[in-house]
Design an enzyme around this catalytic site. Sequence first.
Site, PDB file in Angstrom:
ATOM      1  N   CYS A   2       0.848  -1.169   0.087  1.00 45.41           N
ATOM      2  CA  CYS A   2      -0.073   0.036   0.023  1.00 45.41           C
ATOM      3  C   CYS A   2       0.772   1.445  -0.009  1.00 45.41           C
ATOM      4  O   CYS A   2       2.175   1.254   0.395  1.00 45.41           O
ATOM      5  CB  CYS A   2      -1.101  -0.062   1.128  1.00 45.41           C
ATOM      6  SG  CYS A   2      -0.983   1.325   2.235  1.00 45.41           S
ATOM      7  N   ARG A  27       2.481  -0.626  -5.340  1.00 46.86           N
ATOM      8  CA  ARG A  27       2.423  -1.056  -3.905  1.00 46.86           C
ATOM      9  C   ARG A  27       1.062  -1.677  -3.668  1.00 46.86           C
ATOM     10  O   ARG A  27       0.851  -2.450  -2.600  1.00 46.86           O
ATOM     11  CB  ARG A  27       2.754   0.074  -2.930  1.00 46.86           C
ATOM     12  CG  ARG A  27       4.135   0.583  -3.181  1.00 46.86           C
ATOM     13  CD  ARG A  27       4.293   1.661  -2.192  1.00 46.86           C
ATOM     14  NE  ARG A  27       4.363   1.415  -0.872  1.00 46.86           N
ATOM     15  CZ  ARG A  27       5.839   0.908  -0.166  1.00 46.86           C
ATOM     16  NH1 ARG A  27       6.828   0.752  -0.851  1.00 46.86           N
ATOM     17  NH2 ARG A  27       5.596   0.555   1.064  1.00 46.86           N
ATOM     18  N   TRP A  72      -3.652  -2.445  -0.717  1.00 40.85           N
ATOM     19  CA  TRP A  72      -3.752  -3.643  -0.852  1.00 40.85           C
ATOM     20  C   TRP A  72      -4.194  -4.441  -0.108  1.00 40.85           C
ATOM     21  O   TRP A  72      -3.662  -4.349   1.358  1.00 40.85           O
ATOM     22  CB  TRP A  72      -2.109  -4.102  -1.108  1.00 40.85           C
ATOM     23  CG  TRP A  72      -1.974  -5.736  -1.489  1.00 40.85           C
ATOM     24  CD1 TRP A  72      -2.106  -5.944  -2.587  1.00 40.85           C
ATOM     25  CD2 TRP A  72      -1.545  -6.573  -0.643  1.00 40.85           C
ATOM     26  NE1 TRP A  72      -1.896  -7.421  -2.699  1.00 40.85           N
ATOM     27  CE2 TRP A  72      -1.696  -7.838  -1.347  1.00 40.85           C
ATOM     28  CE3 TRP A  72      -1.368  -6.867   0.822  1.00 40.85           C
ATOM     29  CZ2 TRP A  72      -1.498  -9.045  -0.821  1.00 40.85           C
ATOM     30  CZ3 TRP A  72      -1.033  -8.147   1.463  1.00 40.85           C
ATOM     31  CH2 TRP A  72      -0.963  -9.165   0.506  1.00 40.85           C
ATOM     32  N   ASN A  96      -0.885   2.038   6.246  1.00 39.68           N
ATOM     33  CA  ASN A  96      -0.079   0.952   5.545  1.00 39.68           C
ATOM     34  C   ASN A  96       0.084  -0.062   6.676  1.00 39.68           C
ATOM     35  O   ASN A  96       0.820   0.210   7.437  1.00 39.68           O
ATOM     36  CB  ASN A  96       0.894   1.663   4.999  1.00 39.68           C
ATOM     37  CG  ASN A  96       1.981   0.525   4.329  1.00 39.68           C
ATOM     38  OD1 ASN A  96       1.612  -0.543   3.930  1.00 39.68           O
ATOM     39  ND2 ASN A  96       3.374   0.891   4.381  1.00 39.68           N
ATOM     40  N   GLU A 459      12.604 -19.330 -12.089  1.00 38.13           N
ATOM     41  CA  GLU A 459      12.273 -18.001 -12.027  1.00 38.13           C
ATOM     42  C   GLU A 459      11.420 -17.678 -13.270  1.00 38.13           C
ATOM     43  O   GLU A 459      10.261 -16.693 -13.282  1.00 38.13           O
ATOM     44  CB  GLU A 459      13.456 -17.077 -12.093  1.00 38.13           C
ATOM     45  CG  GLU A 459      13.286 -15.569 -12.347  1.00 38.13           C
ATOM     46  CD  GLU A 459      12.454 -14.997 -11.261  1.00 38.13           C
ATOM     47  OE1 GLU A 459      12.008 -15.512 -10.230  1.00 38.13           O
ATOM     48  OE2 GLU A 459      11.762 -13.786 -11.985  1.00 38.13           O
ATOM     49  N   LYS A 463       7.614 -15.794 -13.218  1.00 42.03           N
ATOM     50  CA  LYS A 463       7.386 -14.781 -14.035  1.00 42.03           C
ATOM     51  C   LYS A 463       6.082 -15.046 -14.769  1.00 42.03           C
ATOM     52  O   LYS A 463       5.273 -14.300 -14.926  1.00 42.03           O
ATOM     53  CB  LYS A 463       8.650 -14.455 -15.103  1.00 42.03           C
ATOM     54  CG  LYS A 463       9.185 -13.213 -15.221  1.00 42.03           C
ATOM     55  CD  LYS A 463       9.266 -12.148 -13.831  1.00 42.03           C
ATOM     56  CE  LYS A 463       9.548 -12.834 -12.780  1.00 42.03           C
ATOM     57  NZ  LYS A 463       9.614 -12.014 -11.501  1.00 42.03           N
ATOM     58  N   GLU A 466       3.109 -15.149 -12.664  1.00 45.04           N
ATOM     59  CA  GLU A 466       2.644 -13.834 -11.860  1.00 45.04           C
ATOM     60  C   GLU A 466       1.983 -12.858 -12.843  1.00 45.04           C
ATOM     61  O   GLU A 466       0.896 -12.400 -12.559  1.00 45.04           O
ATOM     62  CB  GLU A 466       3.974 -13.134 -11.743  1.00 45.04           C
ATOM     63  CG  GLU A 466       4.392 -13.088 -10.432  1.00 45.04           C
ATOM     64  CD  GLU A 466       5.642 -12.307 -10.363  1.00 45.04           C
ATOM     65  OE1 GLU A 466       6.664 -12.518 -11.276  1.00 45.04           O
ATOM     66  OE2 GLU A 466       5.806 -11.485  -9.222  1.00 45.04           O
ATOM     67  N   LYS A 583       3.782  -4.876  -4.983  1.00 43.16           N
ATOM     68  CA  LYS A 583       5.165  -5.056  -4.941  1.00 43.16           C
ATOM     69  C   LYS A 583       5.490  -4.940  -3.429  1.00 43.16           C
ATOM     70  O   LYS A 583       4.742  -4.130  -2.713  1.00 43.16           O
ATOM     71  CB  LYS A 583       5.804  -3.985  -5.628  1.00 43.16           C
ATOM     72  CG  LYS A 583       7.261  -4.257  -6.476  1.00 43.16           C
ATOM     73  CD  LYS A 583       7.706  -3.613  -7.347  1.00 43.16           C
ATOM     74  CE  LYS A 583       8.967  -3.893  -7.617  1.00 43.16           C
ATOM     75  NZ  LYS A 583       9.084  -5.285  -8.399  1.00 43.16           N
TER      76      LYS A 583
HETATM   77  N1  GLU Z   1      -4.534  -3.372   6.443  1.00 44.78           N
HETATM   78  C1  GLU Z   1      -4.990  -2.373   5.954  1.00 44.78           C
HETATM   79  C2  GLU Z   1      -6.490  -2.655   4.988  1.00 44.78           C
HETATM   80  O1  GLU Z   1      -6.514  -3.986   4.492  1.00 44.78           O
HETATM   81  C3  GLU Z   1      -4.030  -1.721   4.892  1.00 44.78           C
HETATM   82  C4  GLU Z   1      -3.377  -2.236   4.144  1.00 44.78           C
HETATM   83  C5  GLU Z   1      -2.400  -1.774   3.247  1.00 44.78           C
HETATM   84  O2  GLU Z   1      -1.269  -1.950   3.637  1.00 44.78           O
HETATM   85  O3  GLU Z   1      -2.764  -1.588   1.990  1.00 44.78           O
HETATM   86  O4  GLU Z   1      -7.098  -2.032   4.306  1.00 44.78           O
END
Ligand code: GLU
Length: 588
Positions: A2, A27, A72, A96, A459, A463, A466, A583
């Site tokens: 995030c 992120r 994320w 985050n 690897e 790739k 992913e 990432k």
């Molecule tokens: N744990 C939080 C969520 O699920 C933040 C996750 C993140 O770092 O994006 O909203």
Amino acid sequence: MCGIVGYAGRGGAAGEIFECLKKLEYRGYDSAGISTADRGEIFTFKRSGRVQCLSEGIKSLPGSVGIGHTRWATHGAATDANAHPHVSGAFSVVHNGMIENYAELKSELAASGRKFLSQTDSEVIAHLLDYYYDGDLADAVRLTCARLKGCWAIAVLCTHFDGFAVACRGMPVILGRGDANYAASDVNALAGRARERCILGDGCMALVTPRGIQVLDGALAPVKPVFGALGAEEEGESGQDCAHYMLREIRCNARTMRRTCAAFLSSGGGAELYSRLASADMIVLVGCGTAYNAALAGARLLGGAYDCPVTARLAGEARCDPPRVTRRSVCIAVSQSGETADTIAAAGILRAAGAYVIAMTNVGYSAITRLADRVLPVCAGPEICVAATKSYIGQLACFHMLASPSCAALRSKCICAVADDVEKLAFDGEYALVIARLCVNSRAVFFLGRGADVEVAVEGSLKLKEVSYVFSDGLSAAELKHGTLALVDEGVLSVVLVTDAALADKCKNAVEQVLSRRGRVAVVTTLADVHAELCGRVDASWLLPAAPAHLAHFVAATALQLIAYRAALLAGHDPDKPRNLAKSVTVE
Ligand code: GLU
């Protein structure tokens, strides 16, 4: 994972934050949101989906201070309600990381009548801030942080404060100064905006206003921030316009090889490193994902150069079941971002047990560099595509340097010669499309190799899965007959790597075994005679530039990266942002 952003300037906060968030999207991209504050009021717009979803909605957000988030998800689905920022009373917060005791905090807050609008762990932070606030923002942040277990970075907006606060424990926050003042999870978000940057110390907070930045420690004592100029690398790369970061980054493989070798040679610390490795009783390499795959190659290289046992361990496993190290042991922790939670934890445990820790990372100011005894830079530059490409190539180059105690300069010269071919391949590797087409038309793809090609196969498989979501596996061609061959039929593709003449016959055996089960085969080889012999018999054969066997992984890995990239496009996926991934894996 995030990305969080804070901005305090002279107007247009939402637009500025939006631009910064776009650079942090690698992120996490489950949802995005922005809050601004203006004349004692908080304005918020948030949506599930990518940062771009904010483009219209944020036009109505007034104010010259604000915070933003790209998520994320760890707790709760990717919905509008779970998107950050989360608001309670006078506060809006972006977060985050993970709050490990959120359930306990949530019951406590709910019992006092507070209503929750999301399933996230993060929302408790907004309620705690509102609960503890008695007119002093710094104190409310301090008291709130003291209640949170886990690793986190937060940015906080308060209607009574002309700016924002940030605080972190175990997650990165970079402060930026320029015409406005900023905070972000990654310095790349500040490129072209801030002129100077400073890392917020672990356990510290900063109060950021349009006029300045005040840093405080966990007990609210002032800390003098040390700002440095934003380096050229951090300002981002220009040119090489490509449709996707993934291709652009593959095209940086050669440059990364040259730069990483040059940085090692000019660092002047090689002799001390070599003697430490030569006197080690054990060398343990730890990493996750692609970095672990680089560590597998590293273990082979270092094992050939030093007398002690060398092993590569998955960091997530090594932290739970650490090898028995001594003060003579060396741990090499490999992490592109330098923020990978499992790798940091494993390296920390091994260091506490006495090992000397070397951090091999692409990010000079990252958490792992602060933990390590020694840092080995991978000079890949910012890597934006979630799937690692050039950083893997840089890690291989770094391992070659470490494995050349008496001939680093010569090895570097040979690597630079191979880099010229890697460069040509990255720009002209159109044959990748042929094999990519076979991949996306197959039920499963097996990457097979012998010797050093096994690590490349592993690897290459990572790739492909992913970015194209095609099921794949990478393994030794010798293992095929011990199980995997049971899956081979006309719907399954085997990509057979052949880069070492001494092992070519063994690879050809694998090709025969697959063909005789009517499986499809693509050969990827640096050996002209192998290509000539097999090209008429298999579905595809790609002759790569010739390279010495011990350096051929640079060429072969680049080829497999190109195949994965083309396969992602053929399958209709965005190669830069694979589903469910992000990432900089800062959660455990
Ligand atoms: N744990 C939080 C969520 O699920 C933040 C996750 C993140 O770092 O994006 O909203």
